[in-house]
Enzyme design. Structure first.
Site, PDB file in Angstrom:
ATOM      1  CB  SER A 115      -0.966  -0.048   1.194  1.00  0.00           C
ATOM      2  OG  SER A 115      -2.019   0.873   1.063  1.00  0.00           O
ATOM      3  CG  ASP A 167      -7.338  -2.876  -2.672  1.00  0.00           C
ATOM      4  OD1 ASP A 167      -7.932  -2.131  -1.867  1.00  0.00           O
ATOM      5  OD2 ASP A 167      -6.108  -3.030  -2.669  1.00  0.00           O
ATOM      6  CG  HIS A 198      -5.806  -2.578   0.927  1.00  0.00           C
ATOM      7  ND1 HIS A 198      -5.229  -2.196  -0.265  1.00  0.00           N
ATOM      8  CD2 HIS A 198      -5.122  -1.906   1.896  1.00  0.00           C
ATOM      9  CE1 HIS A 198      -4.255  -1.342  -0.034  1.00  0.00           C
ATOM     10  NE2 HIS A 198      -4.166  -1.158   1.266  1.00  0.00           N
TER      11      HIS A 198
END
Length: 219
Positions: A115, A167, A198
């Site tokens: 991320s 996601d 995610h």
């Protein structure tokens, strides 16, 4: 120098993986992945998991948490505070330099990130002229992709990029566009998509292990 969590899979490692966590996590977040990822016949590796600084995050109502940069809005074209991204790239460069001082060659250092952490390592690669072993970009994207460019003499580096098709934090379309942009800039991107949110999954870790093995074995 950022504080770090470290694991070594054997004595006198000649390979390093510097792994940046996501927003609100810390260096302990991905440490448990090491025994799931590493294979018995691999050379010794040092995993370095740094803690991001604590900073106010605008989209979280300014609540301070560990983050590699501020997120100022929802539009992926402009959401990342690029000053903060560049500050984190400098901190990452210091960690790379420390691994080299410890005796690990630059082309034996992998950069990994999830991320926000992945956004930093992708940004770092575009400005890096010294060798790297590869990039591991998980559930992430390239900040300011439309205006992104490589510096003169930027190193070519292989990229393992993986994303979840469901996601809700970083839509897969955003990540796929980043992969296309990175390829257009000359990076060798291997793209993987998984039916997940995610997060990471076992199939992804297996594929990453295969990708790492090809590079560790070729050295």
């Amino acid at each position: 120098m950022l504080q770090t969590v470290e694991q070594e899979t054997g004595a006198s490692p000649q390979w390093s993986v510097i792994w940046l966590h996501g927003l609100g996590a810390d260096g302990h977040d991905f440490a448990p992945i090491v025994p799931e990822l590493v294979r018995p016949h691999w050379p010794a590796l040092r995993f370095v998991f740094p803690h991001a600084p604590v900073r106010p995050i605008t989209i979280n109502n300014g609540v301070p948490m560990r983050g590699w940069y501020d997120i100022v809005g929802m539009d992926f074209r402009s959401r990342a505070d690029m000053t903060g991204v560049q500050e984190s790239v400098v901190q990452l460069d210091a960690l790379i330099a420390r691994e080299i001082e410890r005796g690990v060659a630059a082309d034996h250092i992998f950069l990994a990130g999830f991320s926000q952490g992945g956004a930093v390592i992708l940004s770092a690669a575009l400005a890096r002229t010294a060798p790297l072993a590869g990039l591991i970009a998980l559930s992430t994207y390239l900040p300011d992709a439309e205006s992104a460019s490589r510096v003169d003499g930027a190193v070519d580096v292989p990229v393992f990029m993986a994303h979840g098709s469901s996601d809700p934090v970083i839509p897969q379309a955003v990540a796929a566009h980043s992969a296309e942009k990175l390829r257009a800039l000359g990076l060798d991107v291997q793209w993987h998509s998984y039916p997940m949110a995610h997060q990471v999954c076992a199939e992804e870790i297996d594929a990453l292990g295969d990708w790492l093995q090809a590079r560790l074995g070729a050295a």
